[in-house]
Design a protein around this motif. Sequence first.
Motif, PDB file in Angstrom:
ATOM      1  N   ASN A 124       0.789  -1.239   0.000  1.00 44.01           N
ATOM      2  CA  ASN A 124       0.000   0.000   0.000  1.00 44.01           C
ATOM      3  C   ASN A 124       0.818   1.286   0.000  1.00 44.01           C
ATOM      4  O   ASN A 124       0.280   2.343   0.311  1.00 44.01           O
ATOM      5  N   THR A 125       2.128   1.227  -0.350  1.00 44.71           N
ATOM      6  CA  THR A 125       2.981   2.408  -0.209  1.00 44.71           C
ATOM      7  C   THR A 125       3.646   2.790  -1.523  1.00 44.71           C
ATOM      8  O   THR A 125       4.026   1.932  -2.308  1.00 44.71           O
ATOM      9  N   VAL A 126       3.774   4.094  -1.730  1.00 40.93           N
ATOM     10  CA  VAL A 126       4.572   4.636  -2.838  1.00 40.93           C
ATOM     11  C   VAL A 126       5.787   5.333  -2.234  1.00 40.93           C
ATOM     12  O   VAL A 126       5.635   6.190  -1.355  1.00 40.93           O
ATOM     13  N   VAL A 127       6.975   4.947  -2.674  1.00 44.93           N
ATOM     14  CA  VAL A 127       8.213   5.529  -2.151  1.00 44.93           C
ATOM     15  C   VAL A 127       8.768   6.519  -3.172  1.00 44.93           C
ATOM     16  O   VAL A 127       9.016   6.151  -4.331  1.00 44.93           O
ATOM     17  N   VAL A 128       8.949   7.756  -2.749  1.00 49.31           N
ATOM     18  CA  VAL A 128       9.478   8.816  -3.615  1.00 49.31           C
ATOM     19  C   VAL A 128      10.843   9.233  -3.079  1.00 49.31           C
ATOM     20  O   VAL A 128      10.955   9.664  -1.924  1.00 49.31           O
ATOM     21  N   THR A 129      11.872   9.101  -3.896  1.00 50.94           N
ATOM     22  CA  THR A 129      13.225   9.507  -3.506  1.00 50.94           C
ATOM     23  C   THR A 129      13.648  10.680  -4.386  1.00 50.94           C
ATOM     24  O   THR A 129      13.722  10.534  -5.612  1.00 50.94           O
TER      25      THR A 129
END
Length: 256
Positions: A124-129
Amino acid sequence: MKPDRPARRWRLRRDAATTTARAGGRRALRRGRRGLRAVAPYALVAGVVVVASVAVWALLGSALLGVRTVSVRGERTVTAEQVARAAAIPVGTPLARLDTAAAAARIRALPAVASVQVRRAWPNTVVVTVAERTAVAVAQRGKQFVLIDAGGFPFRTVTARPAGLPLIRVKKPAEGDPATHAALTVAVALTKPLREVATAVVANSPQRVEVRLDDDRVVFWGTADDSPRKATIATALLGESGKRIDVSAPDVVTVR
């Protein structure tokens, strides 16, 4: 003895009927088994289709594996809230349907962001770097100062000049502008002693760059070519008298 004969005939008829019934049952059982064997492949296919349909629905059509959290990493001057807002990813969007390239493009529109990576982290997560731009110089704009990265991109406006960053003066600082690029090349090459006394790096054109010092002297740089060598020579000449130090041709230096 005669009365017993009908009873024996009745028993014989009953045994025959029982045998017939058993044979019929066995035939029916065999027919049933053959029917099950015939139907089994279709039932298996139907089961696979149902399972696949449920899986596709869970992945693409429901919020079960949808976005609940946007996790932001690498931010310094921008906030996680600004990055998440720029990403514009609605809560509940199925992760499998998320257009990561489009989200990254929206985040890159933030001036301070140099590059960004957007990836899914199941369930359920979106990781933005993000990687932010780093200022190497500033340009004055009215009473404010614009931070400029090594590529010449002006990405942030501040009210006070940051300490330790050289000031450049060009007609219009911009990414891809030759004069801006020349001024930045010279500014980055300045030695520490030269940086401490420099008030501005002025580039009227890529061929006419000069470094102005705090005692009203000028170091004429010429082009930005061979800037590290020119910076070393200019530093060595700071103790000389004269208002103009010309290092445009490092092999023939003049002070007057």
